[in-house]
Design an enzyme around this catalytic site. Sequence first.
Site, PDB file in Angstrom:
ATOM      1  N   GLY A   1      19.995 -24.300  32.987  1.00 14.31           N
ATOM      2  CA  GLY A   1      19.515 -24.054  34.349  1.00 14.31           C
ATOM      3  C   GLY A   1      20.460 -24.676  35.368  1.00 14.31           C
TER       4      GLY A   1
ATOM      5  N   GLY B   1      23.153 -29.565  28.682  1.00 13.41           N
ATOM      6  CA  GLY B   1      22.829 -29.460  30.115  1.00 13.41           C
ATOM      7  C   GLY B   1      22.887 -30.788  30.853  1.00 13.41           C
TER       8      GLY B   1
ATOM      9  CE  LYS C   1      24.965 -25.721  24.852  1.00 12.17           C
ATOM     10  NZ  LYS C   1      23.638 -25.139  25.090  1.00 12.17           N
TER      11      LYS C   1
ATOM     12  CB  ILE D   1      21.123 -34.799  27.948  1.00 16.37           C
ATOM     13  CG1 ILE D   1      19.788 -34.069  27.900  1.00 16.37           C
ATOM     14  CG2 ILE D   1      21.044 -36.138  27.236  1.00 16.37           C
ATOM     15  CD1 ILE D   1      19.317 -33.742  26.480  1.00 16.37           C
TER      16      ILE D   1
ATOM     17  CB  THR E   1      23.292 -20.059  36.784  1.00 13.61           C
ATOM     18  OG1 THR E   1      22.820 -18.716  36.623  1.00 13.61           O
ATOM     19  CG2 THR E   1      22.133 -21.027  36.628  1.00 13.61           C
ATOM     20  CB  VAL E   2      26.793 -23.641  36.331  1.00 10.84           C
ATOM     21  CG1 VAL E   2      27.190 -25.122  36.321  1.00 10.84           C
ATOM     22  CG2 VAL E   2      25.926 -23.323  35.114  1.00 10.84           C
TER      23      VAL E   2
ATOM     24  N   GLY F   1      17.773 -18.086  34.253  1.00 18.45           N
ATOM     25  CA  GLY F   1      19.172 -18.563  34.308  1.00 18.45           C
ATOM     26  C   GLY F   1      19.543 -19.445  33.132  1.00 18.45           C
TER      27      GLY F   1
ATOM     28  CD  GLU G   1      27.913 -35.791  29.761  1.00 17.79           C
ATOM     29  OE1 GLU G   1      27.224 -35.325  28.826  1.00 17.79           O
ATOM     30  OE2 GLU G   1      28.493 -36.875  29.699  1.00 17.79           O
TER      31      GLU G   1
HETATM   32  P1  NAP Z   1      26.897 -16.873  35.521  1.00 20.98           P
HETATM   33  O1  NAP Z   1      25.660 -17.132  36.275  1.00 20.98           O
HETATM   34  O2  NAP Z   1      27.046 -15.596  34.784  1.00 20.98           O
HETATM   35  O3  NAP Z   1      28.117 -17.067  36.508  1.00 20.98           O
HETATM   36  C1  NAP Z   1      29.429 -16.739  36.165  1.00 20.98           C
HETATM   37  C2  NAP Z   1      30.268 -16.729  37.426  1.00 20.98           C
HETATM   38  O4  NAP Z   1      31.611 -16.436  37.079  1.00 20.98           O
HETATM   39  C3  NAP Z   1      29.829 -15.669  38.451  1.00 20.98           C
HETATM   40  O5  NAP Z   1      29.869 -16.230  39.733  1.00 20.98           O
HETATM   41  C4  NAP Z   1      30.895 -14.581  38.343  1.00 20.98           C
HETATM   42  O6  NAP Z   1      31.170 -13.939  39.565  1.00 20.98           O
HETATM   43  C5  NAP Z   1      32.087 -15.417  37.947  1.00 20.98           C
HETATM   44  N1  NAP Z   1      33.085 -14.654  37.226  1.00 20.98           N
HETATM   45  C6  NAP Z   1      32.936 -13.840  36.176  1.00 20.98           C
HETATM   46  N2  NAP Z   1      34.122 -13.325  35.799  1.00 20.98           N
HETATM   47  C7  NAP Z   1      35.031 -13.825  36.656  1.00 20.98           C
HETATM   48  C8  NAP Z   1      36.418 -13.661  36.810  1.00 20.98           C
HETATM   49  N3  NAP Z   1      37.104 -12.884  35.997  1.00 20.98           N
HETATM   50  N4  NAP Z   1      37.039 -14.331  37.796  1.00 20.98           N
HETATM   51  C9  NAP Z   1      36.351 -15.144  38.634  1.00 20.98           C
HETATM   52  N5  NAP Z   1      35.020 -15.341  38.540  1.00 20.98           N
HETATM   53  C10 NAP Z   1      34.384 -14.683  37.568  1.00 20.98           C
HETATM   54  O7  NAP Z   1      27.149 -18.015  34.431  1.00 20.98           O
HETATM   55  P2  NAP Z   1      26.580 -19.491  34.443  1.00 20.98           P
HETATM   56  O8  NAP Z   1      25.242 -19.495  33.777  1.00 20.98           O
HETATM   57  O9  NAP Z   1      26.744 -20.111  35.764  1.00 20.98           O
HETATM   58  O10 NAP Z   1      27.565 -20.184  33.372  1.00 20.98           O
HETATM   59  C11 NAP Z   1      28.844 -20.622  33.745  1.00 20.98           C
HETATM   60  C12 NAP Z   1      29.388 -21.516  32.634  1.00 20.98           C
HETATM   61  O11 NAP Z   1      28.518 -22.621  32.476  1.00 20.98           O
HETATM   62  C13 NAP Z   1      29.472 -20.866  31.253  1.00 20.98           C
HETATM   63  O12 NAP Z   1      30.564 -21.413  30.553  1.00 20.98           O
HETATM   64  C14 NAP Z   1      28.173 -21.299  30.588  1.00 20.98           C
HETATM   65  O13 NAP Z   1      28.248 -21.309  29.181  1.00 20.98           O
HETATM   66  C15 NAP Z   1      28.072 -22.695  31.125  1.00 20.98           C
HETATM   67  N6  NAP Z   1      26.730 -23.284  31.118  1.00 20.98           N
HETATM   68  C16 NAP Z   1      25.689 -22.592  31.665  1.00 20.98           C
HETATM   69  C17 NAP Z   1      24.445 -23.190  31.712  1.00 20.98           C
HETATM   70  C18 NAP Z   1      23.247 -22.486  32.289  1.00 20.98           C
HETATM   71  O14 NAP Z   1      22.138 -23.019  32.159  1.00 20.98           O
HETATM   72  N7  NAP Z   1      23.407 -21.352  32.928  1.00 20.98           N
HETATM   73  C19 NAP Z   1      24.267 -24.471  31.169  1.00 20.98           C
HETATM   74  C20 NAP Z   1      25.367 -25.137  30.616  1.00 20.98           C
HETATM   75  C21 NAP Z   1      26.596 -24.535  30.616  1.00 20.98           C
HETATM   76  P3  NAP Z   1      30.082 -13.041  40.351  1.00 20.98           P
HETATM   77  O15 NAP Z   1      28.936 -13.957  40.679  1.00 20.98           O
HETATM   78  O16 NAP Z   1      30.783 -12.590  41.560  1.00 20.98           O
HETATM   79  O17 NAP Z   1      29.672 -11.945  39.407  1.00 20.98           O
HETATM   80  N1  HSE Z   2      22.518 -20.784  27.296  1.00 22.69           N
HETATM   81  C1  HSE Z   2      22.544 -22.197  27.164  1.00 22.69           C
HETATM   82  C2  HSE Z   2      21.210 -22.676  26.644  1.00 22.69           C
HETATM   83  C3  HSE Z   2      22.850 -22.825  28.482  1.00 22.69           C
HETATM   84  O1  HSE Z   2      20.242 -21.917  26.688  1.00 22.69           O
HETATM   85  O2  HSE Z   2      21.125 -23.818  26.184  1.00 22.69           O
HETATM   86  C4  HSE Z   2      23.053 -24.310  28.400  1.00 22.69           C
HETATM   87  O3  HSE Z   2      24.214 -24.630  27.709  1.00 22.69           O
END
Ligand code: NAP
Ligand code: HSE
Length: 433
Positions: A306, A136, A207, A138, A14-15, A189, A131
Amino acid sequence: MSAPLKIAIAGLGTVGAGVAKVLASNGAAIAARCGRTIAITAVSARDKKKDRGADLSAAKWFDDAADMAANADAHVIVELIGGSEGAARKTVEAALARGRHVVTANKALLAHHGVALAKTAEAANLVLGYEAAVAGGIPIIKALREGLAGNTITRLTGILNGTCNYILSTMRATGRQFADVLKEAQDLGYAEADPAFDIDGIDAAHKLAILTSVAFGTEVNIKSVHAEGIRNVSSLDIQYAEEFGYRIKLLGLAERDPKTGGVVQRVYPCLIKPEVPLARVDGVFNAVVAEGDFVGKSVYEGRGAGAGPTASAVVADIMDIAAGRRVPTFGIPATQLKALPSVPVEQHEGEYYVRLLVVDRPGVFADIAGVFRDESVSMESVLQRGRTEKSDVNVVIITHETQEANLLRALKRLQANAALVEPPHMMRIEDLG
Ligand code: NAP
Ligand code: HSE
């Protein structure tokens, strides 16, 4: 214009894919603002064949993210895998060991290893940007670390988890069930890979631990955050709260405790008055209210999860590195962060919402009232609503201000009462006025 800043992205979910899209869409404006272009030179994820919705053909693929951090042709390693251990931690540690800046959205990693990583980064004059890890889109880290730097922060209150806020506000608006709305938040997401981190308050606790460090100059200490989630908040609680004139929100609260010299750090669902700003923050939106001795209250609101909002924050960190802007990771050098004691939640004082599902028979309410009297918990309002098919009845009580330890003793005694059909439901009422 200076030479391009080369970045390697670990994690294209997603990110990570969101970051590639922001750079592709707004590349020219970004270059103009930070004085150089930003080029993705390497990427890593699990599945090489997956379509990421962005053109990454110019980037070198690595099967192993830590290998990429150690070897890719890049100035910055952007860690967007997630998790406090495993591949994410190895990648960040490999990047810092090699003398590369790091940008991450990983609050779990920061909450567990933030101080050690910041010390390593600062000793090597490297940036550890995060950040996107809090609230997210903000820019709350920048606001606290730079915009409010002249203040002593007295209190922080925030809606820090988009998934929970989405669930609670959708349940309130539509009457839909918890599991159904959680599934929707996952599809959008918003949720963590393991959504238990969201709904059990762990993500918000990560957080809050980070925000507390920046606001109060303390070491990030996840162990001192008291965390409860929204798993047990039912549509019924949302309805009863409304009847008493409240909204239910999952909040993170941090403040200095003058009695102990420690820091209060708590995450829990609580009742707040509908007229306070946080009560009107709905859906995936997050908000943080920061109170400073000179600025007073300031409120920051925006999408908390997101692809777009989170990628926006990641890109801002990358741009700071590109432009050479540096601030200590948590506002003061990591070696100077203080370790302050935590404050047990039993010392919390306030009003409480209590819901008891009891067998509807004579004397039950008198027993409840007797236990509250014995434990010095005074009742402000009581509501009793019609029987369920099983002849049980919900008794809902709002207490006057009391110490939590008293209420917990009362609830423990009530739990032993045969008239109670299920464990008591208790939530704090927060006066945010
Ligand atoms: P996600 O959609 O599950 O994506 C994770 C990515 O990491 C995928 O591309 C996955 O590969 C890859 N991955 C998993 N294991 C791996 C490994 N061993 N080696 C290399 N790549 C690997 O997660 P996300 O939502 O983007 O979140 C990523 C980070 O951002 C997390 O720390 C989360 O807490 C943070 N975050 C997320 C959001 C949000 O709204 N989603 C907001 C703020 C912060 P594949 O795609 O090939 O499976
Ligand atoms: N899973 C987290 C949330 C993503 O819902 O706030 C953003 O950090």
